[in-house]
Scaffold this motif. Sequence first.
Motif, PDB file in Angstrom:
ATOM      1  N   VAL A  57       0.840  -1.203   0.000  1.00 34.31           N
ATOM      2  CA  VAL A  57       0.000   0.000   0.000  1.00 34.31           C
ATOM      3  C   VAL A  57       0.871   1.248   0.000  1.00 34.31           C
ATOM      4  O   VAL A  57       0.611   2.208  -0.741  1.00 34.31           O
ATOM      5  CB  VAL A  57      -0.979  -0.007   1.193  1.00 34.31           C
ATOM      6  CG1 VAL A  57      -1.665   1.344   1.356  1.00 34.31           C
ATOM      7  CG2 VAL A  57      -2.014  -1.105   1.010  1.00 34.31           C
ATOM      8  N   ASP A  58       1.923   1.244   0.800  1.00 33.67           N
ATOM      9  CA  ASP A  58       2.832   2.404   0.829  1.00 33.67           C
ATOM     10  C   ASP A  58       3.481   2.616  -0.535  1.00 33.67           C
ATOM     11  O   ASP A  58       3.551   3.748  -1.032  1.00 33.67           O
ATOM     12  CB  ASP A  58       3.898   2.227   1.909  1.00 33.67           C
ATOM     13  CG  ASP A  58       3.343   2.427   3.316  1.00 33.67           C
ATOM     14  OD1 ASP A  58       2.227   2.966   3.441  1.00 33.67           O
ATOM     15  OD2 ASP A  58       4.030   2.043   4.278  1.00 33.67           O
ATOM     16  N   THR A 103       1.069   3.908  -3.129  1.00 32.32           N
ATOM     17  CA  THR A 103       0.790   5.325  -2.900  1.00 32.32           C
ATOM     18  C   THR A 103       1.961   6.191  -3.357  1.00 32.32           C
ATOM     19  O   THR A 103       1.770   7.231  -3.974  1.00 32.32           O
ATOM     20  CB  THR A 103       0.495   5.579  -1.404  1.00 32.32           C
ATOM     21  OG1 THR A 103      -0.608   4.744  -1.005  1.00 32.32           O
ATOM     22  CG2 THR A 103       0.141   7.025  -1.149  1.00 32.32           C
ATOM     23  N   GLU A 104       3.179   5.752  -3.051  1.00 30.29           N
ATOM     24  CA  GLU A 104       4.380   6.543  -3.361  1.00 30.29           C
ATOM     25  C   GLU A 104       4.686   6.594  -4.857  1.00 30.29           C
ATOM     26  O   GLU A 104       5.027   7.656  -5.388  1.00 30.29           O
ATOM     27  CB  GLU A 104       5.600   5.948  -2.637  1.00 30.29           C
ATOM     28  CG  GLU A 104       5.563   6.112  -1.140  1.00 30.29           C
ATOM     29  CD  GLU A 104       6.610   5.243  -0.441  1.00 30.29           C
ATOM     30  OE1 GLU A 104       7.556   4.758  -1.110  1.00 30.29           O
ATOM     31  OE2 GLU A 104       6.471   5.046   0.778  1.00 30.29           O
ATOM     32  N   TYR A 110       0.684   1.939  -8.640  1.00 29.59           N
ATOM     33  CA  TYR A 110       0.516   0.492  -8.691  1.00 29.59           C
ATOM     34  C   TYR A 110       1.352  -0.122  -9.814  1.00 29.59           C
ATOM     35  O   TYR A 110       2.079  -1.091  -9.605  1.00 29.59           O
ATOM     36  CB  TYR A 110      -0.967   0.152  -8.874  1.00 29.59           C
ATOM     37  CG  TYR A 110      -1.229  -1.302  -9.113  1.00 29.59           C
ATOM     38  CD1 TYR A 110      -1.227  -2.203  -8.062  1.00 29.59           C
ATOM     39  CD2 TYR A 110      -1.462  -1.787 -10.400  1.00 29.59           C
ATOM     40  CE1 TYR A 110      -1.456  -3.549  -8.272  1.00 29.59           C
ATOM     41  CE2 TYR A 110      -1.699  -3.135 -10.621  1.00 29.59           C
ATOM     42  CZ  TYR A 110      -1.694  -4.010  -9.553  1.00 29.59           C
ATOM     43  OH  TYR A 110      -1.909  -5.347  -9.770  1.00 29.59           O
ATOM     44  N   ARG A 142      -4.215   5.498   3.331  1.00 32.24           N
ATOM     45  CA  ARG A 142      -3.214   5.130   2.318  1.00 32.24           C
ATOM     46  C   ARG A 142      -3.814   4.165   1.305  1.00 32.24           C
ATOM     47  O   ARG A 142      -3.552   4.262   0.110  1.00 32.24           O
ATOM     48  CB  ARG A 142      -1.980   4.522   2.989  1.00 32.24           C
ATOM     49  CG  ARG A 142      -1.282   5.514   3.907  1.00 32.24           C
ATOM     50  CD  ARG A 142       0.044   4.996   4.405  1.00 32.24           C
ATOM     51  NE  ARG A 142       0.006   3.661   4.944  1.00 32.24           N
ATOM     52  CZ  ARG A 142       0.351   3.325   6.177  1.00 32.24           C
ATOM     53  NH1 ARG A 142       0.775   4.232   7.014  1.00 32.24           N
ATOM     54  NH2 ARG A 142       0.309   2.078   6.566  1.00 32.24           N
ATOM     55  N   LYS A 173      -6.996   3.960   0.512  1.00 34.14           N
ATOM     56  CA  LYS A 173      -7.947   4.730  -0.294  1.00 34.14           C
ATOM     57  C   LYS A 173      -7.213   5.487  -1.404  1.00 34.14           C
ATOM     58  O   LYS A 173      -7.660   5.507  -2.555  1.00 34.14           O
ATOM     59  CB  LYS A 173      -8.706   5.706   0.609  1.00 34.14           C
ATOM     60  CG  LYS A 173      -9.778   6.495  -0.086  1.00 34.14           C
ATOM     61  CD  LYS A 173     -10.508   7.383   0.906  1.00 34.14           C
ATOM     62  CE  LYS A 173     -11.584   8.206   0.241  1.00 34.14           C
ATOM     63  NZ  LYS A 173     -12.295   9.059   1.210  1.00 34.14           N
ATOM     64  N   ALA A 174      -6.077   6.088  -1.075  1.00 32.76           N
ATOM     65  CA  ALA A 174      -5.299   6.830  -2.072  1.00 32.76           C
ATOM     66  C   ALA A 174      -4.749   5.896  -3.142  1.00 32.76           C
ATOM     67  O   ALA A 174      -4.762   6.224  -4.338  1.00 32.76           O
ATOM     68  CB  ALA A 174      -4.160   7.590  -1.391  1.00 32.76           C
ATOM     69  N   ALA A 175      -4.264   4.732  -2.739  1.00 29.95           N
ATOM     70  CA  ALA A 175      -3.718   3.778  -3.703  1.00 29.95           C
ATOM     71  C   ALA A 175      -4.800   3.287  -4.655  1.00 29.95           C
ATOM     72  O   ALA A 175      -4.584   3.188  -5.866  1.00 29.95           O
ATOM     73  CB  ALA A 175      -3.076   2.598  -2.970  1.00 29.95           C
ATOM     74  N   ALA A 200      -5.891   5.816  -7.312  1.00 32.98           N
ATOM     75  CA  ALA A 200      -4.902   6.081  -8.361  1.00 32.98           C
ATOM     76  C   ALA A 200      -4.750   4.948  -9.378  1.00 32.98           C
ATOM     77  O   ALA A 200      -3.967   5.067 -10.307  1.00 32.98           O
ATOM     78  CB  ALA A 200      -3.545   6.377  -7.715  1.00 32.98           C
ATOM     79  N   SER A 201      -5.480   3.863  -9.201  1.00 28.64           N
ATOM     80  CA  SER A 201      -5.290   2.706 -10.089  1.00 28.64           C
ATOM     81  C   SER A 201      -6.617   2.081 -10.494  1.00 28.64           C
ATOM     82  O   SER A 201      -7.381   1.628  -9.635  1.00 28.64           O
ATOM     83  CB  SER A 201      -4.424   1.653  -9.389  1.00 28.64           C
ATOM     84  OG  SER A 201      -4.451   0.432 -10.086  1.00 28.64           O
TER      85      SER A 201
END
Length: 196
Positions: A17-18, A21-22, A25, A104, A106-108, A111-112
Amino acid sequence: MARWEPGARERLVVAAVDLFTEQGYDATTVTQIAERAGVTKSTFFRHFPDKRELLVAGQETLSALLAEGIAAAPEGAPPLDAVAAGLELACDAMGPANRELGPRLKAAVAASAELQERDALKSVGMAAAMAEALQGRGVPEVQAHVAAELGVLAFKRGFSAWSEAEAERAGSFWDHAAVAYEELRAAGAALVHGGS
């Protein structure tokens, strides 16, 4: 490195997940996830067939808890009360680590497209488990599916509120899911009886 290192599965989920997010995916590899989690690539594959499956980690357990809570509801309980019992059991199994991972994750997912698809499949699985458990209690199929979908929505709304709450005011997941459940139940009644 120990072959079955305790907590490896959870560390893999957090690392993934980190990284999602960074760096996104698509740009994240299994090797990077394993390295971030402090495990070998072969350990990764003992826990997950591929990186897509990280998002639905624990889905089987969650679905089983929802179904178990529904089955254990008092005999004669209305379908929505049985759903509430399932939600409470599942929510009580989730702790602070789940709450901290929420934003985190939710953000990941946002974005994918591929992770959005996996998240949607997770919701379908939860609804299916609840609907099946309700039908096992004798609830007609259509009613079971409507009640299950309300349960999924309450779970998701409650989790979002819980994970976004300030730590000192977060309370338990069930605190937030119960509020979401009651709001949705009232909204359903307003649809039937009119009003707002």
